[in-house]
Structures are given as structure tokens and as C-alpha cells.
Design an enzyme around this catalytic site. Sequence first.
Site, mmCIF file in Angstrom:
data_model
loop_
_atom_site.group_PDB
_atom_site.id
_atom_site.type_symbol
_atom_site.label_atom_id
_atom_site.label_comp_id
_atom_site.label_asym_id
_atom_site.label_seq_id
_atom_site.Cartn_x
_atom_site.Cartn_y
_atom_site.Cartn_z
ATOM 1 N N ASP A 1 -18.951 14.384 -9.023
ATOM 2 C CA ASP A 1 -19.664 14.196 -7.754
ATOM 3 C C ASP A 1 -19.020 14.954 -6.596
ATOM 4 O O ASP A 1 -19.251 14.644 -5.441
ATOM 5 C CB ASP A 1 -19.812 12.704 -7.427
ATOM 6 C CG ASP A 1 -18.485 12.022 -7.109
ATOM 7 O OD1 ASP A 1 -17.423 12.652 -7.303
ATOM 8 O OD2 ASP A 1 -18.512 10.860 -6.660
ATOM 9 N N ARG B 1 -24.885 3.583 -5.310
ATOM 10 C CA ARG B 1 -25.282 3.784 -3.908
ATOM 11 C C ARG B 1 -26.338 4.883 -3.733
ATOM 12 O O ARG B 1 -26.918 5.024 -2.670
ATOM 13 C CB ARG B 1 -24.053 4.092 -3.044
ATOM 14 C CG ARG B 1 -23.244 2.827 -2.747
ATOM 15 C CD ARG B 1 -21.994 3.152 -1.979
ATOM 16 N NE ARG B 1 -22.281 3.813 -0.730
ATOM 17 C CZ ARG B 1 -21.417 4.602 -0.095
ATOM 18 N NH1 ARG B 1 -20.218 4.812 -0.603
ATOM 19 N NH2 ARG B 1 -21.749 5.176 1.050
ATOM 20 N N SER C 1 -67.892 43.817 -2.069
ATOM 21 C CA SER C 1 -67.433 42.528 -1.524
ATOM 22 C C SER C 1 -68.289 41.389 -2.037
ATOM 23 O O SER C 1 -69.485 41.559 -2.285
ATOM 24 C CB SER C 1 -67.544 42.552 -0.002
ATOM 25 O OG SER C 1 -66.651 43.496 0.505
ATOM 26 N N ALA D 1 -19.085 9.342 -15.478
ATOM 27 C CA ALA D 1 -19.640 8.120 -16.065
ATOM 28 C C ALA D 1 -20.072 7.104 -15.017
ATOM 29 O O ALA D 1 -20.818 6.180 -15.326
ATOM 30 C CB ALA D 1 -18.617 7.493 -16.999
ATOM 31 N N ALA E 1 -59.404 40.619 1.255
ATOM 32 C CA ALA E 1 -59.177 39.238 1.682
ATOM 33 C C ALA E 1 -60.017 38.267 0.853
ATOM 34 O O ALA E 1 -61.168 38.551 0.530
ATOM 35 C CB ALA E 1 -59.534 39.090 3.153
ATOM 36 N N ARG F 1 -73.519 40.528 -7.038
ATOM 37 C CA ARG F 1 -73.930 39.516 -6.069
ATOM 38 C C ARG F 1 -75.424 39.693 -5.828
ATOM 39 O O ARG F 1 -76.002 40.697 -6.256
ATOM 40 C CB ARG F 1 -73.175 39.700 -4.752
ATOM 41 C CG ARG F 1 -73.419 41.050 -4.106
ATOM 42 C CD ARG F 1 -72.868 41.168 -2.700
ATOM 43 N NE ARG F 1 -73.259 42.440 -2.129
ATOM 44 C CZ ARG F 1 -72.406 43.386 -1.747
ATOM 45 N NH1 ARG F 1 -71.096 43.211 -1.858
ATOM 46 N NH2 ARG F 1 -72.866 44.507 -1.235
ATOM 47 N N ASN G 1 -58.516 31.976 -13.227
ATOM 48 C CA ASN G 1 -57.720 32.128 -14.452
ATOM 49 C C ASN G 1 -57.779 30.906 -15.361
ATOM 50 O O ASN G 1 -57.239 30.928 -16.457
ATOM 51 C CB ASN G 1 -56.259 32.406 -14.093
ATOM 52 C CG ASN G 1 -55.645 31.302 -13.259
ATOM 53 O OD1 ASN G 1 -56.331 30.653 -12.479
ATOM 54 N ND2 ASN G 1 -54.360 31.074 -13.428
HETATM 55 C C1 UD1 Z 1 -12.594 8.748 -5.754
HETATM 56 C C2 UD1 Z 1 -11.070 8.595 -5.625
HETATM 57 C C3 UD1 Z 1 -10.699 8.754 -4.162
HETATM 58 C C4 UD1 Z 1 -11.148 10.087 -3.641
HETATM 59 C C5 UD1 Z 1 -12.649 10.315 -3.902
HETATM 60 C C6 UD1 Z 1 -13.010 11.749 -3.641
HETATM 61 C C7 UD1 Z 1 -10.245 7.080 -7.358
HETATM 62 C C8 UD1 Z 1 -9.790 5.712 -7.685
HETATM 63 N N1 UD1 Z 1 -10.656 7.297 -6.118
HETATM 64 O O1 UD1 Z 1 -13.204 7.691 -5.047
HETATM 65 O O2 UD1 Z 1 -9.281 8.634 -4.017
HETATM 66 O O3 UD1 Z 1 -10.849 10.213 -2.270
HETATM 67 O O4 UD1 Z 1 -12.998 10.020 -5.268
HETATM 68 O O5 UD1 Z 1 -14.387 11.964 -3.710
HETATM 69 O O6 UD1 Z 1 -10.179 7.947 -8.217
HETATM 70 N N2 UD1 Z 1 -16.249 7.700 -12.704
HETATM 71 C C9 UD1 Z 1 -16.233 7.498 -14.073
HETATM 72 N N3 UD1 Z 1 -15.940 6.267 -14.564
HETATM 73 C C10 UD1 Z 1 -15.603 5.219 -13.769
HETATM 74 C C11 UD1 Z 1 -15.608 5.416 -12.365
HETATM 75 C C12 UD1 Z 1 -15.919 6.683 -11.873
HETATM 76 O O7 UD1 Z 1 -16.514 8.433 -14.832
HETATM 77 O O8 UD1 Z 1 -15.340 4.149 -14.312
HETATM 78 C C13 UD1 Z 1 -16.597 9.042 -12.168
HETATM 79 C C14 UD1 Z 1 -17.812 9.004 -11.261
HETATM 80 O O9 UD1 Z 1 -18.994 9.301 -12.009
HETATM 81 C C15 UD1 Z 1 -17.518 10.078 -10.241
HETATM 82 C C16 UD1 Z 1 -15.984 10.156 -10.209
HETATM 83 O O10 UD1 Z 1 -15.534 9.502 -11.380
HETATM 84 O O11 UD1 Z 1 -18.026 11.341 -10.642
HETATM 85 C C17 UD1 Z 1 -15.416 9.475 -8.961
HETATM 86 O O12 UD1 Z 1 -15.798 8.109 -8.965
HETATM 87 P P1 UD1 Z 1 -16.281 7.348 -7.647
HETATM 88 O O13 UD1 Z 1 -16.592 5.972 -8.029
HETATM 89 O O14 UD1 Z 1 -17.322 8.141 -6.974
HETATM 90 O O15 UD1 Z 1 -14.932 7.361 -6.805
HETATM 91 P P2 UD1 Z 1 -14.765 7.292 -5.228
HETATM 92 O O16 UD1 Z 1 -14.877 5.887 -4.787
HETATM 93 O O17 UD1 Z 1 -15.621 8.294 -4.595
HETATM 94 CA CA CA Z 2 -17.182 9.674 -5.339
#
Ligand code: UD1
Ligand code: CA
Length: 453
Positions: free
Chosen positions: A108, A18, A409, A13, A366, A426, A372
Site C-alpha cells: 500500500d 478503511r 452528402s 494481506a 461532418a 439518398r 459497425n
Molecule cells: C505500517 C507501519 C507503520 C508505517 C506505515 C507506513 C507496522 C506495524 N506499521 O502501518 O510504522 O508508518 O505502515 O505506511 O508495520 N499487512 C499484512 N498482514 C497483516 C497486516 C498488514 O500483509 O497482518 C500488509 C497490508 O496489506 C499493507 C501493509 O502490510 O500492505 C501495511 O499494513 P497496514 O495495516 O496498512 O499498516 P499501517 O497501519 O499503515
Molecule cells: Ca498502511
Amino acid sequence: MTSNALSTVILAAGKGTRMKSRLPKVLHEIAGRPMLGHVLANTRFERDTRTVLVVGPDMDRVSDYARSVRPDIAVVVQQKQLGTGDAARTALPELHDSDGVVLVVFGDTPLVRAETLENMADACRKSGSIVILGFEAADPTGYGRVLLEGDQVQRIVEHKDASEGERRTTLCFGGPMAVPAGHFGKLLEGLGNDNAQGEYYLTDLVALGRDAGLDCICVTCPEADIQGVNSRADLASAEASLQRRMRAEAMAKGVTFLDPETVYLSFDTKLGRDVTVGQNVVFGPGCDIADGVTIKAFSHLEGAAVAEDADIGPFARIRPGTEIGRKAKIGNFVETKKAKIEDGAKVNHLSYIGDARVGAGANIGAGTITCNYDGYNKFFTDIGAGAFVGSNSSLVAPVKIGDGAYLGSGSVVTKDVSADALAVARGRQMEKPGWAAAFRAKNESIKKASSGD
Ligand code: UD1
Ligand code: CA
């Protein structure tokens, strides 16, 4: 008896601000497949499982994609991105099992291996402990740090909340966490958000679990398997890791890469034994390359099936819907699309073959073009077995060249050609004897006269 049930919760979610993108983070591609597709593939376990995907509001593209891959997936919406712990909480109504294991993975971290996750779930089931996946980070900045006491995890501290001493820890949390299902909901209820980011952290489950008398074990994997993607630079780094992994797997199965680092594979690229791939070759999705095929430098292939011992390139562009037969030959600057090049046929230089069949053993000279497209519709060109198409011919589709026919050709062919016939389409060649000499003499005398002035 312990339950074999396994619920997997995929957190996706987060907006991924970034990434600076219109596209939700988990739909960014690695090796030709969205990150989420990798996670879905790595969490397809053969047992009593349930998968819940947590998405944000307005993330229909993410849920549509997930359903297209896994029609039975449950999707829940986390209205506000209050942290990974809060995201996990939104999945609770979909987890009816009070026994078994809940495995949380992040959308991710696409490179985690299925067997690593399965081992974590097994360890959790057998020991009744929380099991987290950690890794030794070359640069731990940004990751949660895993704080150990002996072989037990005491807690995970997020980078932003960590003291200077804690930040020196290089053992980081990778994201996956296996929790005994009976404890999962209760532990999540205990989460607070009194931290640097004001978020509910999934990572706090470890300390809460310990307070509740649960042990927590950290298993580890190489960084290349668990690196997280928060930025485009991370995306490029994950891509590089997966490419290295796939190349190594291909070489272990009998593929020769003349310069491995320059070959790019897709998640589903199939390469048989004794395939030789030259420098700077790119495989888009959907390529199935049989044993003994040679693909020379700077070729680009996607959506193509290539049979045994065919020879492609250098500089060939093989587009979707191409089938290349055994021992067929596609040479330099040849483009094919929706084309069936049958066994032993040759398209050696500078040709476009689209919406077409080239029969077995046919030879395409060649500069041959299948015309087409009329701007609205696509038409088919059928070239029979053993036909010989002279160089620089245009085949205006729909058109059929019979088996064994010969084309002069430079022909522009608009009508079907019978089997074994010669067709020449031709202008006829004519000759004026002495014309060039007379032409030169006349102009030379004019030149002389004007320079004498
Ligand atoms: C998170 C971990 C961190 C770890 C790292 C590994 C936490 C608090 N931190 O940090 O310890 O080292 O991943 O990659 O868990 N997401 C939601 N809802 C939210 C926030 C995030 O679904 O409200 C999902 C994001 O889409 C993502 C995953 O959770 O797929 C991780 O969230 P992200 O914000 O990327 O956490 P990091 O800061 O990377
Ligand atoms: Ca992450």
C-alpha cells in the site's frame, strides 16, 4: 565475499477495511494501474532476486493479478491478519537464502522509487545493518515514528503505542526495510504482540536487531514518494502525487502542458518531444503519442497510437485500438474506436469511426457514422486513400469505399463504391414551382376568414 542475492517480500494481506470496498486494497488503481502493479514494477531488480507476495485468504484476485505481471512470483497466504511482522514471517519458507538481503515492502505504498529501494539494499549489504526508509511527514498521525539516537535508529514506535512526546516526532517509517538475510528469520522469531493493537509489528525488528548487536540506519525520501494508502482520501492524495511526478517528467522531456494540473496521465503514457497538450485532457492506459502531436482541450484518449504531427481535438474521444497517422486531423466531437486513420486523413467534426480504416488523405465530412454493429456482430468499414465522404453519411458495414471515390452528402451507403466513382444514396431532390407561395396564400385566407367571425 558478500552475496548479491536479494529477496523481496511484498506484504499485501491486510484487508484495508478503511477503504470500505469489495476490492482488496492493493488492487485499487493509481494512474490506471493497481497499487500492487506499481510495487511490482518498482521491485523488478536486475540481479539475483526472488519475490514473495503475502496475501490474505480469499485473495485470489490479488495473486492472479500478481502472477499475470510476474509469472515467477511466489505467493504465500497469511491465514489471519496478525500484523506486518506476522505477515513477513509467513514468507520465511520461501526464502532459502541465508545470505544476501531481504527487502520488505508494503503493497500500500505504491510510489516508492526503484532506485531508493536498490540503494537501501546496497547499503544493507555493505554495512550489514538494518536499513529502513523514513520520511518527514507533514501530518505524522497514524504512521510509526522513527526514534533516533545520534544517527542510529533506536526503535520505531507505532502511533497507537507512542507517548505524547514521541508523537511529536515527524520522522516516520515509510514501510520498506532491508535486513541482512542471515538475521531475518531469527529476529522475526523474537517478535511479541504486547502492544496497543495486539499485533506482531514488523517495526519491532529494529529494537530486536539492536539487542542482537545490529545497527539500524534510516535513509529518507520525500513524503510524496512513500505516502501510504489506508483510505480513499489517501488514494486520492497518492494519485495527485504521482500525477505531479509524471507531469514533471514529461515536461522535462519536452512536452508542453497548457495547464499541467488539469492533465491526467496513466502510468504508461508515452509523450514525445514537442507534444502540446491542452487543458483538461485525460490519457487512459496504453497511449503512445509521437513527436510534434497537438492534443487540444477536453480530449480523452486510451489505447491509442498517434504518429508525428497529428492534431487531435478539442473534445475528441479516442478509444482503444485507434491508430492515427502522421499529420492526420481528428476534430471536435469525433469518436474513434479500433480505427486506423492513415497519414494526412481528416475527420474534422461530429463523427463516429469504429472498426474502420480511413485511407491516407481521405476527408470525412461532418456527421459521418460507420454503422459497425447490428446488435450481435461488429463489421468493418474500409475507406480508401483520398476518398471524400460527404457530410451526414452513414456507412453500413461491412462496406468498402474505393480510393479516390466521392460520396454525396447524406448518403446511406450499403454497397461497396468503386475507386474514383461518385455514389449518391439518398432520395432524389425534386421541385414544385410556386408551391410555397400557393400554400401560404391558401392558409392566410383561411386565417382571415376565421378571425372575421
Ligand atoms: C505500517 C507501519 C507503520 C508505517 C506505515 C507506513 C507496522 C506495524 N506499521 O502501518 O510504522 O508508518 O505502515 O505506511 O508495520 N499487512 C499484512 N498482514 C497483516 C497486516 C498488514 O500483509 O497482518 C500488509 C497490508 O496489506 C499493507 C501493509 O502490510 O500492505 C501495511 O499494513 P497496514 O495495516 O496498512 O499498516 P499501517 O497501519 O499503515
Ligand atoms: Ca498502511
